[in-house]
Design a protein around this motif. Structure first.
Motif, PDB file in Angstrom:
ATOM      1  N   GLY A  73       0.789  -1.230   0.000  1.00  0.00           N
ATOM      2  CA  GLY A  73       0.000   0.000   0.000  1.00  0.00           C
ATOM      3  C   GLY A  73       0.817   1.272   0.000  1.00  0.00           C
ATOM      4  O   GLY A  73       0.314   2.345   0.361  1.00  0.00           O
ATOM      5  N   VAL A  74       2.092   1.213  -0.436  1.00  0.00           N
ATOM      6  CA  VAL A  74       2.909   2.428  -0.546  1.00  0.00           C
ATOM      7  C   VAL A  74       2.390   3.262  -1.712  1.00  0.00           C
ATOM      8  O   VAL A  74       2.114   2.741  -2.796  1.00  0.00           O
ATOM      9  N   ILE A  75       2.240   4.554  -1.498  1.00  0.00           N
ATOM     10  CA  ILE A  75       1.688   5.454  -2.513  1.00  0.00           C
ATOM     11  C   ILE A  75       2.822   6.199  -3.207  1.00  0.00           C
ATOM     12  O   ILE A  75       3.587   6.929  -2.572  1.00  0.00           O
ATOM     13  N   PHE A  76       2.941   6.020  -4.526  1.00  0.00           N
ATOM     14  CA  PHE A  76       3.910   6.752  -5.345  1.00  0.00           C
ATOM     15  C   PHE A  76       3.135   7.780  -6.154  1.00  0.00           C
ATOM     16  O   PHE A  76       2.257   7.430  -6.937  1.00  0.00           O
ATOM     17  N   THR A  77       3.473   9.039  -5.999  1.00  0.00           N
ATOM     18  CA  THR A  77       2.724  10.105  -6.669  1.00  0.00           C
ATOM     19  C   THR A  77       3.369  10.579  -7.965  1.00  0.00           C
ATOM     20  O   THR A  77       2.736  11.290  -8.742  1.00  0.00           O
ATOM     21  N   GLY A  78       4.652  10.248  -8.188  1.00  0.00           N
ATOM     22  CA  GLY A  78       5.394  10.872  -9.272  1.00  0.00           C
ATOM     23  C   GLY A  78       5.848  12.260  -8.850  1.00  0.00           C
ATOM     24  O   GLY A  78       5.697  12.671  -7.696  1.00  0.00           O
ATOM     25  N   SER A  79       6.407  13.012  -9.798  1.00  0.00           N
ATOM     26  CA  SER A  79       6.888  14.363  -9.497  1.00  0.00           C
ATOM     27  C   SER A  79       5.720  15.319  -9.282  1.00  0.00           C
ATOM     28  O   SER A  79       4.741  15.290 -10.030  1.00  0.00           O
ATOM     29  N   LEU A  80       5.832  16.165  -8.274  1.00  0.00           N
ATOM     30  CA  LEU A  80       4.818  17.172  -7.975  1.00  0.00           C
ATOM     31  C   LEU A  80       5.507  18.527  -7.817  1.00  0.00           C
ATOM     32  O   LEU A  80       6.649  18.609  -7.360  1.00  0.00           O
TER      33      LEU A  80
END
Length: 420
Positions: free
Chosen positions: A296-303
């Protein structure tokens, strides 16, 4: 024989930088505390620049904007990019061909186009050249500036000699150190963002003058006022969930797997709700995302921009396992967003955090770092510590950093005139 550049060079009366020149134009001087000072023509050389997302590029943007606000003129020498930075317009720009860096497709280095750089110097006539990156472009600029007797300062912002250990390239550590030593010793001043970095380059043989120029943070851009319940719901986090946040490059030297492994071990405690959010891009993202897909680790990408500020403010604690930072700008951004921090006790963390705002451990002691994560207090305590962190960083703006660098430039130019 005097060159056009040396004829234009500013003459300073003493070390408080009084400026004397006959028939000068108003645009060439500024009055500060009753003194008339030269407005410098500064060539800034970098192989990374926004919209690339990294601490060096974003810090340099703030420095260039600050120097320009003080009245100095900027020649920006950098690789050409597909996207344009809309936040800063240099007085002159010299763009060289860019080459994508292997494994970092969002970053590039500049070709050493010596003639193009030399022509830009002849047209702009800089008072000083500041080389931020030591790559092929930086090397070409160094050689060109020395041939024209232009004062040269440099910045040391990326510990390339340490990165190589994380890419099965340990055999390159010594050659890289020798090159960096040679490069910086051929400049008149090396600027570093922390005392730890100053000591590191002293240890491998840099003998030119070194000055610590501290990095700042925009406390209006990063603030707890941007906290968003909607953002937390996207993560599946309720009020009692502890959201641990990492922001930065996703690459081996950042030791993100340590964060993931510790998070997985913490999830075995059913009485505590946890989320780990990882913001950024890099060569290790695909592997780590696959490795942690069942956790359940959340990877958002670049922000960037408001979205990044909202993500910072909506977390509960910042976790940062990297041991190869020259500074670590994200530490200040986390503090400004009212987050306590788990990190190693060096660079930005050592400078700005204490036991009231963070859990710091000695370099190399990974088990201690793991324990600090595993023993995090409840959210109420985390939020109280975060509020103190926010208060501590309110005075750490960019103005002081820019003024420090300005004074360093004045000294280099003046010392060059004295010895000429």
């Amino acid at each position: 024989m005097d060159t056009a550049l040396s004829r234009q060079r500013r003459l300073f009366e003493n070390n408080r930088f009084h400026f004397k020149r006959q028939n000068h134009a108003d645009s060439e001087v500024q009055v500060v505390e009753g003194l008339v000072r030269a407005r410098l023509k500064i060539a800034i050389v970098t192989e990374t620049w926004p919209p690339e997302l990294n601490g060096v590029a974003l810090s340099l943007l703030q420095i260039c904007k600050g120097l320009q606000r003080l009245g100095h003129k900027i020649l920006l020498i950098r690789p050409d990019q597909k996207q344009k930075c809309l936040d800063f317009a240099p007085n002159k720009e010299c763009l060289v061909t860019g080459q994508v860096i292997p494994k970092y497709t969002q970053m590039q280095f500049g070709w050493p186009q010596y003639r193009k750089v030399s022509k830009a110097f002849d047209e702009f006539m800089p008072d000083i050249v500041h080389v931020v990156t030591e790559g092929p472009l930086g090397l070409a600029v160094l050689q060109s500036a020395k041939s024209k007797n232009i004062p040269i300062s440099s910045g040391f912002h990326s510990a390339f000699q340490d990165f190589s250990r994380f890419y099965d390239l340990a055999f390159l550590v010594k050659p890289i150190q020798h090159y960096l030593k040679w490069f910086h010793n051929n400049t008149q001043l090396t600027c570093v963002p922390s005392q730890d970095t100053a000591q590191a380059i002293l240890d491998f043989g840099v003998t030119c003058p070194i000055e610590v120029i501290k990095t700042g943070v925009d406390v209006e851009k990063f603030s707890p006022v941007f906290k968003s319940s909607a953002q937390r719901r996207k993560w599946g986090a309720c009020e009692n969930t502890t959201v641990m946040l990492y922001v930065g490059r996703i690459s081996p030297e950042k030791e993100i797997q340590l964060l993931i492994d510790t998070y997985i071990s913490m999830r075995r405690e059913p009485e505590r709700k946890l989320k780990l959010v990882i913001v950024g891009e890099g060569p290790d993202r695909v592997r780590l995302e696959k490795y942690s897909q069942t956790a359940g680790v959340i990877f958002t990408g670049s922000l960037t921009g408001n979205v990044l500020a909202e993500v910072f403010a909506s977390a509960d604690v910042f976790v940062f396992a990297s041991q190869v930072e020259t500074f670590g700008n994200v530490i200040l951004e986390a503090m400004a967003s009212a987050l306590p921090v788990v990190a190693y006790d060096y660079a930005a963390a050592k400078l700005h955090l204490d036991a009231n705002t963070a859990w710091l451990c000695p370099l190399g002691q990974k088990q201690n770092f793991i324990q600090n994560m595993q023993q995090l207090p409840n959210n109420k305590t985390l939020h109280a510590m975060g509020q103190q962190a926010m208060k501590n960083v309110q005075s750490v703006g960019w103005n002081h950093c820019v003024q420090q660098l300005e004074q360093a430039f004045y000294r280099v130019v003046q010392e060059t005139e004295i010895t000429a």
